[in-house]
Design a protein around this motif. Structure first.
Motif, mmCIF file in Angstrom:
data_model
loop_
_atom_site.group_PDB
_atom_site.id
_atom_site.type_symbol
_atom_site.label_atom_id
_atom_site.label_comp_id
_atom_site.label_asym_id
_atom_site.label_seq_id
_atom_site.Cartn_x
_atom_site.Cartn_y
_atom_site.Cartn_z
ATOM 1 N N GLU A 24 -6.584 2.412 1.091
ATOM 2 C CA GLU A 24 -5.698 2.453 -0.069
ATOM 3 C C GLU A 24 -4.967 3.787 -0.116
ATOM 4 O O GLU A 24 -5.288 4.721 0.624
ATOM 5 C CB GLU A 24 -6.500 2.218 -1.353
ATOM 6 N N ALA A 25 -3.983 3.880 -1.008
ATOM 7 C CA ALA A 25 -3.221 5.118 -1.200
ATOM 8 C C ALA A 25 -2.859 5.243 -2.669
ATOM 9 O O ALA A 25 -2.881 4.269 -3.420
ATOM 10 C CB ALA A 25 -1.968 5.121 -0.334
ATOM 11 N N VAL A 74 -6.951 6.940 1.023
ATOM 12 C CA VAL A 74 -8.393 6.753 1.150
ATOM 13 C C VAL A 74 -8.692 5.752 2.262
ATOM 14 O O VAL A 74 -8.073 4.682 2.333
ATOM 15 C CB VAL A 74 -9.003 6.263 -0.179
ATOM 16 N N LEU A 75 -9.646 6.117 3.110
ATOM 17 C CA LEU A 75 -10.167 5.234 4.147
ATOM 18 C C LEU A 75 -11.686 5.197 4.001
ATOM 19 O O LEU A 75 -12.369 6.187 4.256
ATOM 20 C CB LEU A 75 -9.775 5.756 5.535
ATOM 21 N N ALA A 76 -12.201 4.058 3.566
ATOM 22 C CA ALA A 76 -13.646 3.853 3.461
ATOM 23 C C ALA A 76 -14.080 2.965 4.606
ATOM 24 O O ALA A 76 -13.468 1.919 4.852
ATOM 25 C CB ALA A 76 -13.999 3.204 2.129
ATOM 26 N N VAL A 126 0.846 -1.197 0.000
ATOM 27 C CA VAL A 126 0.000 0.000 0.000
ATOM 28 C C VAL A 126 0.881 1.246 0.000
ATOM 29 O O VAL A 126 1.520 1.572 0.989
ATOM 30 C CB VAL A 126 -0.932 0.012 1.220
ATOM 31 N N GLY A 127 0.929 1.950 -1.137
ATOM 32 C CA GLY A 127 1.610 3.241 -1.209
ATOM 33 C C GLY A 127 3.094 3.175 -0.903
ATOM 34 O O GLY A 127 3.801 2.231 -1.263
ATOM 35 N N THR A 128 3.574 4.206 -0.228
ATOM 36 C CA THR A 128 4.982 4.310 0.127
ATOM 37 C C THR A 128 5.298 3.368 1.287
ATOM 38 O O THR A 128 4.407 2.740 1.873
ATOM 39 C CB THR A 128 5.304 5.743 0.553
ATOM 40 N N GLN A 129 6.579 3.304 1.646
ATOM 41 C CA GLN A 129 6.971 2.465 2.764
ATOM 42 C C GLN A 129 6.260 2.886 4.050
ATOM 43 O O GLN A 129 5.766 2.047 4.817
ATOM 44 C CB GLN A 129 8.491 2.513 2.954
#
Length: 266
Positions: free
Chosen positions: A212-213, A248-250, A171-174
């Motif tokens: 997600e990112a 994003v946080l759903a 997910v995204g960056t470290q």
């Protein structure tokens, strides 16, 4: 959503249904074709686009040009078109092209309408299994092979009992990945690879969280409308609006949203 008059809402519903029907036909022309070619849009990772992505968006844009020429358009494959009505259609012709070219039925077509304040209506459509999740302007429903049902996000249960979804394990960056893993470590079950279908399952009351990112506006506008219409909440990782994508946080409800938010920022 009182800012859209009732007669215009009816036209938005009808237009969106026509768009979704056209995108279904276009995407199913190529789905599970073993000779389907995919171009890579990026140099650092595999971000595919196919003839089906482009055909789906082309057909939707042609419908909007005929039915609602004064509205703006933001689409993934062909960029923005300015409008004069104050409304913009946000289109993702295939959300989850990696899944599409792999043959999994978890990709979807995302269609939404936004005004200056954000999305007011959205559709998450899965053409292959023929499920259409719809939310906003007084609607919150899913229509599919089993008929029609109301969308209602799950009531609160502790994070230790929750189901968490994300498209990628990375997910995204470290730093973003580390934050995600803090939440995943507390959840009962974590699943991956569902693209926009995970957001639909939040609205349907099956899933508690999607985190997600690195998303874009066309990835999130329809899910925001559908999830909020079902009683859920969707923000960035600081609790602010996420209309333009990014982190994003759903969440199915505000209580579990607060639990996840605390861990993401822990």
């Amino acid at each position: 959503m009182a800012r859209i008059p009732a007669d215009e809402a009816e036209d938005i519903f009808a237009t969106a249904a026509e768009l979704a029907d056209a995108a279904r036909e276009a995407t199913l022309l190529y789905f599970r074709k073993t000779d389907l070619a995919a171009e890579n849009k990026e140099s650092t990772r595999f971000d595919p686009v196919t003839v089906a992505d482009r055909l789906s968006e082309e057909r939707m844009r042609a419908i909007l040009a005929r039915r609602r020429p004064h509205d703006g358009i933001l689409g993934e494959e062909f960029g923005p078109k300015a409008g004069t009505s104050g409304l913009t259609w946000v289109l993702d012709p295939i959300d989850g092209t990696r899944g599409y070219i792999s043959g999994t039925p978890t990709w979807g077509v995302l269609i939404s309408v936004r005004d200056a304040a954000g999305p007011v209506y959205g559709i998450i459509d899965q053409p292959y299994i023929r499920e259409r999740f719809e939310g906003g302007l007084g609607r919150a429903r899913v229509v599919g092979p089993s008929g029609e049902a109301a969308l209602r996000a799950r009531t609160h249960r502790p994070l230790s009992q929750a189901i968490l979804y994300s498209t990628f394990p990375e997910v995204g960056t470290q730093a973003e990945g580390a934050a995600f893993r803090r939440v995943a470590a507390q959840a009962k079950l974590t699943r991956y690879g569902t693209d926009c279908y995970g957001y639909a399952l939040v609205a349907a009351g099956m899933v508690d969280l999607v985190i997600e990112a690195g998303l874009q506006a066309y990835d999130v506008q329809a899910p925001i409308a559908v999830i909020e219409a079902a009683g859920g909440i969707m923000t960035d990782w600081q609790g602010n609006p996420c209309h333009e994508g990014g982190q994003v946080l759903a969440a199915a409800n505000r209580a579990i949203h607060a639990e996840a938010l605390a861990l993401l920022n822990g």
